[in-house]
Every structure is written in structure tokens, then in C-alpha cells.
Enzyme design. Structure first.
Site, short mmCIF file in Angstrom:
data_model
loop_
_atom_site.label_atom_id
_atom_site.label_comp_id
_atom_site.label_asym_id
_atom_site.label_seq_id
_atom_site.Cartn_x
_atom_site.Cartn_y
_atom_site.Cartn_z
N GLU A 56 0.84 -1.19 0.00
CA GLU A 56 0.00 0.00 0.00
C GLU A 56 0.88 1.26 0.00
OE1 GLU A 56 -4.41 0.45 1.64
OE2 GLU A 56 -2.95 0.63 3.24
N HIS A 104 7.31 -27.25 1.82
CA HIS A 104 6.53 -28.39 1.34
C HIS A 104 5.39 -27.93 0.46
CE1 HIS A 104 8.77 -30.97 4.08
NE2 HIS A 104 8.81 -29.87 4.82
N LYS A 129 -13.39 1.60 -3.69
CA LYS A 129 -14.45 1.98 -2.74
C LYS A 129 -15.58 2.71 -3.46
CE LYS A 129 -11.66 2.64 1.40
NZ LYS A 129 -11.13 3.61 2.33
#
Ligand SMILES: O=P(O)(O)OC[C@H]1O[C@H](O)[C@H](O)[C@@H](O)[C@@H]1O
Length: 528
Positions: A322, A351, A455
Site C-alpha cells: 500500500e 513443502h 471503494k
């Protein structure tokens, strides 16, 4: 480079912080002296920028804000005596509140003690508290924390279901700097309803952490919540762990917040040094710049070899991405900057995806976090003379070596132990590295204009939903999506309308879709 030369390089570049017992090894980043020299002017500017920032310059020009997270751990650095006092007083209030809650001096109406916390917040108002809780809360903390960090109804139910027998002794923290972010607002409203459903008066359980006079602050004030703590406009969400945002939940869980602040302060002092080689944050910024050519061409894979540091990569993901992920530089040029961050923990990830790191696309550099202390107390031997901690340490070294042999660079950060001081120091180390790197690539690390676009679009969709539902309710017979879009005055948004209707239909929200689901354009819709 042969083993002897590498050992020499290791020693040449090794950074050690004596007070914190923290090591930083950038020897497996294959930069040479000429590269370091070439960055010297940029670093001089970065150090100067940082000094200005710490003095209270408007380091976040777009939002016309100072950037003061460094003052939180050294209030005397704050540019005015009023700010210094505010920081000191807030910390005292936080500690006093936490103590009263823990001793039962502040208790819920129908129980002697608060036993649990629901922390509602998102982004910078969640990731720090989550990371710190995972890293530092004891196995049996005075209050056990639970997080609602989304607008996911099932996620909210999950937390509330876990706590259904304990709601009467659960404190609710609502954390939002702006006090207007939809997700925490939704979480708060849902939790409030749950309290009402149990005949509990929410205000007697609720604490607000937000900017003074934000919408949230006004609600908390009006309803007489248990407590309110301030969040300052000069602290960004992603650097807010040492403000009330992080300190309130940490103190309530019995975490030593003074030690966390102290560790951060010590690291701040160390990363203020205007010399790359003896400044660990500058060494990180240098390494990142080298890895990605100053353009984020390589991803940062963060692998702490310690379960309690599991959330560090997620925390860093926001802090780094950000802050650095920006379209424009400070001069308005289009630069598309950023560094992608991901990771989980070692050796677990060996793994899973480490196969690709070792042999696949060479588009990353690794950061291995090593913790010297295996556990508190002695360890049993798994094999003769070998403990599980020895295995973990061996896996870390092995991965570092295997990556290097295949020309994949890595940084190793080593701390003696996971404790409040070292966690504070790690946070401060990366905050400063991000600030310095931002200066090297000439961007504003402290705003997030890109987040706003999503937004706004989301708000548009909710508005469209209201219009579409209103239009649908006027229809007596099923209509096509195109027709409905036209009636809602949104002919150009059929796809968005289709998705809204499909969601409402799936949740039995008074919308019925009929027709061939393979062919959205063939569907008809009616209210029902
Ligand atoms: O604390 P709040 O104001 O609710 O903000 C929560 C988060 O949401 C925003 O969209 C920002 O992108 C984040 O930087 C911030 O931390």
C-alpha cells in the site's frame, strides 16, 4: 563465489544491533560495490527526506499531512509540546484502562470480568493487532481476542457463534481511523444487534479507537460507550500498530506495550544513522532496490521460521504494497511502482511453493526470518543430539543455500527471541525501510489513492442495487435483464445488474431469476 569468499562477504556486510541482539545479513543479495556507490546520492536524499519527515514536514503532500509514527515511540521527537503531551497521555490512559479491565475495576454489567475481546477493524486497523496477537499473546491471556475484519456475514457469524456463551463478558473494540470505513461499520452494526439479541446494552461493552470527531467517535460519544481512544491524522493506518490502534488490544491481552515501543524506539535510533552500511533499514532498501532494479521487478517472499510470526508477511504485505504500489511518482510521472509481498512460514512452505522458488520463475527474492531461541525451556532430542529446533534451523540454512546455488537471492533477519521488544523492532525496521525505499524511487509512501477507486465503484454498485430493486418491485410480470436495466435508468450496466440479481436470488432476498443459467441474457427476473 567460493565458500571462503562468501564467508568473507557475509562478515563484510553483516549488520548487528547489540541492544536488540538483531542481525541482518544481506550477503546473499548479489550487489557489488559499484552498485552501492551508484545509489549513494539517492540515499543521501533519502536520509535528508527522513530527517525532515521526523521533524514534522508535510511528508504526505497529497493529503497535506505530517507523518509521525516515529513520535509514538519517542514522544520528545514530536514537533510541538502539545503533540508530545497527547502521545504520552494517551499511552497512560491505555495502560490505566487495560489494568482496570484486567483487575475487574471496569467490568461488564453481568460479570465480574471481561474474558474476551472482539476487535472490529480492517486493513491497518486489523493487520497490526492480528500480527501482534499471534506473535506475543500468551497461551492463556487475560482477555482472548477475536477479530472481525471483513463484511463477510459468515465470518461474523463464526466469531459470534464461538462467543455465544461469553458475549456478556466480551469487550468490543471498534477500530477505524476514518470512522467511516464500511466493513467495520457493518461489523459493528451486526455485533450491536447480537448484543441486543442477548439483552445486553452494547454501549457498556464498546470501545472506540478512531479520529476525534469521526462518525464513529460521534456515535460512541452519543451512546456513552465505555471508552474512546484517539487515532491521529498524522499516523497512517498501516503504520498505526504503536498508536492506540495496536496498543489498546495489545495491552488488554497483557502484552508489554512499553517493551514494544522501546524496541521500536531502539530500531528507530539505529535506522536514523545516515550511513547505508550501518543502517539496517537502508540495507533492506538497498537490497530491495537491487533485487527489483528500483522498479519492483522481483517479489519479496517473506518466510519467518517461527509459527508465532506467521502473520508477519500479511502485515508486511499492506505496509509495503500500500505504501510503494503507486502509479505516479512525486513529480507526476507515471511509474507503476511497487514490490509484491507474499509468504507464510518456514519450514511449512518448503513443502508447498518453495519448489517454484528453487527451480521455477526467478522473479523474487526471499527474506528469511530466523529466531535463535527455539522455545522457553529445554528441548527433547528427536534423534541423538538433535532437537526439532535444530531441524528448523537446518531447514532455514538449507533453503538459503539451495536458493543461492540457483542464483536466487535472499536476506536473513535474525532475532534472539520473539518478544515485545523484538517485534516492536521488526515493525520499526520495515516501516523505515519502506520510507527510505519510497524516497529512493521518489514516491509518496503515505497515501493510497488507488484504494479509493474500488471503494467508489463498490458504493456505485450498492446504489445501483437500490435502484434496480425499486424498479423490479414495480413490475407485475417477469422482465428481461435488459428491460430491467432500462427501467432502472442503467441500460449500460446489464452485467453489474445481472450479478446483483444473482446474489439477491441466492440469498432469497425477494428476487427470482428464471431461465437458462448458462445464458444470462435469456434470464427473466421477477420480485418474489
Ligand atoms: O482505519 P480505517 O479508517 O477504517 O481504514 C482501514 C483501512 O482502509 C483503507 O481503505 C486503507 O486503504 C487502509 O490503509 C486502512 O488501513
Amino acid at each position: 563465489m567460493d565458500a571462503r569468499a562468501l564467508w568473507q562477504r557475509y562478515q563484510n556486510w553483516l549488520y548487528f544491533h547489540e541492544g536488540l541482539g538483531l542481525y541482518l545479513d544481506v550477503s546473499r543479495m548479489r550487489f557489488d560495490d559499484a552498485f552501492v556507490e551508484s545509489l549513494r546520492p539517492k540515499f543521501e536524499k533519502a536520509f535528508a527526506d527522513m530527517a525532515q519527515l521526523e521533524k514534522g514536514a508535510i511528508a504526505n503532500p497529497d493529503e497535506n499531512r505530517m507523518v509521525g509514527h516515529y513520535w509514538l515511540r519517542n514522544p520528545d521527537l514530536a514537533p510541538t509540546p502539545e503533540l508530545t503531551q497527547e502521545i504520552v497521555q494517551t499511552l497512560e490512559q491505555i495502560e490505566a484502562f487495560a489494568e482496570k479491565v484486567q483487575t475487574g475495576a471496569i467490568h461488564p454489567p453481568r460479570a465480574n470480568r471481561f474474558t474476551d475481546i472482539i476487535s472490529i477493524g480492517i486493513g491497518g486497523s486489523a493487520l497490526g493487532p492480528q500480527f501482534v496477537a499471534e506473535a506475543l499473546a500468551s497461551d492463556f491471556p487475560p482477555l482472548k481476542i477475536h477479530f472481525i475484519d471483513n463484511s463477510d456475514p459468515a465470518g461474523i457469524d463464526r466469531v459470534l457463534n464461538h462467543l455465544r456463551n461469553n458475549l456478556a463478558s466480551t469487550l468490543v473494540l471498534v477500530i477505524s481511523k476514518s470512522g467511516g470505513t464500511p466493513e467495520p461499520r457493518n461489523g459493528m452494526i451486526e455485533v450491536k444487534k447480537a448484543y441486543a439479541g442477548h439483552n445486553l446494552e452494547f454501549a457498556q461493552y464498546a470501545v472506540a479507537i478512531t479520529s476525534p470527531d469521526s462518525n464513529l467517535d460521534k456515535v460512541a460519544k452519543k451512546e456513552g460507550w465505555l471508552a474512546r481512544f484517539p487515532m491521529y491524522d498524522w499516523v497512517g493506518g498501516r503504520t498505526s500498530e504503536m498508536s492506540a490502534v495496536g496498543l489498546v488490544p495489545a495491552a488488554l491481552q497483557g502484552i508489554d506495550v512499553r517493551a514494544m515501543l522501546q524496541g521500536a524506539k531502539e530500531m528507530d535510533d539505529a535506522t536514523r544513522v545516515a550511513d547505508v552500511k550501518s543502517n539496517p533499514a537502508a540495507l533492506l532498501a538497498l537490497s530491495w532496490y537491487f533485487a527489483g532494479n528500483g522498479k519492483g521487478e522481483k517479489d519479496m517472499v517473506v518466510l519467518p521460521y517461527k509459527d508465532s510470526l506467521l502473520l508477519f508477511s500479511r502485515y508486511l504485505q499492506q505496509l509495503v504494497m500500500e505504501s510503494l504500489g503507486k502509479e505516479k511518482d512525486l513529480d507526476g510521472n507515471t511509474v507503476y511502482q511497487g514490490i509484491a509481498v507474499y509468504g507464510n512460514k518456514g519450514s511449512t512452505d518448503q513443502h508447498a511453493y518453495v519448489q517454484q522458488l528453487r527451480e521455477g520463475v526467478p522473479n523474487f527474492f526471499a527474506t528469511l526470518i530466523e529466531v535463535l531461541e527455539d522455545r522457553q525451556g529445554p528441548s527433547a532430542e528427536i534423534d541423538a543430539g538433535v532437537t526439532s529446533g535444530d531441524y528448523l534451523a537446518g531447514f532455514l540454512q538449507g533453503t538459503r543455500q539451495a536458493l543461492y546455488e540457483n542464483q536466487r537471492d535472499s536476506i536473513t533477519v535474525t532475532i534472539p527471541q520473539v518478544n515485545a521488544r523484538t517485534v516492536g523492532a521488526l515493525i520499526a525496521l520495515y516501516e523505515r525501510a519502506v520510507g527510505l525505499y519510497a524516497s529512493l524511487v521518489n514516491i509518496n509512501a503515505y497515501h493510497q489513492p488507488g484504494v479509493e477507486a474500488g471503494k467508489k465503484a463498490a458504493a456505485g454498485i450498492l446504489d445501483l442495487q437500490t435502484r434496480v430493486v425499486a424498479a423490479l418491485q414495480k413490475e407485475k410480470t417477469p422482465v428481461s435483464l435488459e428491460e430491467l436495466a432500462e427501467k432502472a435508468g442503467a441500460s449500460d450496466q446489464v452485467e453489474a445488474i445481472y450479478k446483483i440479481l444473482r446474489h439477491l436470488h441466492a440469498n432469497q432476498r425477494g428476487v427470482v431469476l428464471q431461465g437458462d443459467l448458462h445464458k444470462p441474457s435469456s434470464l427473466t427476473v421477477s420480485a418474489g
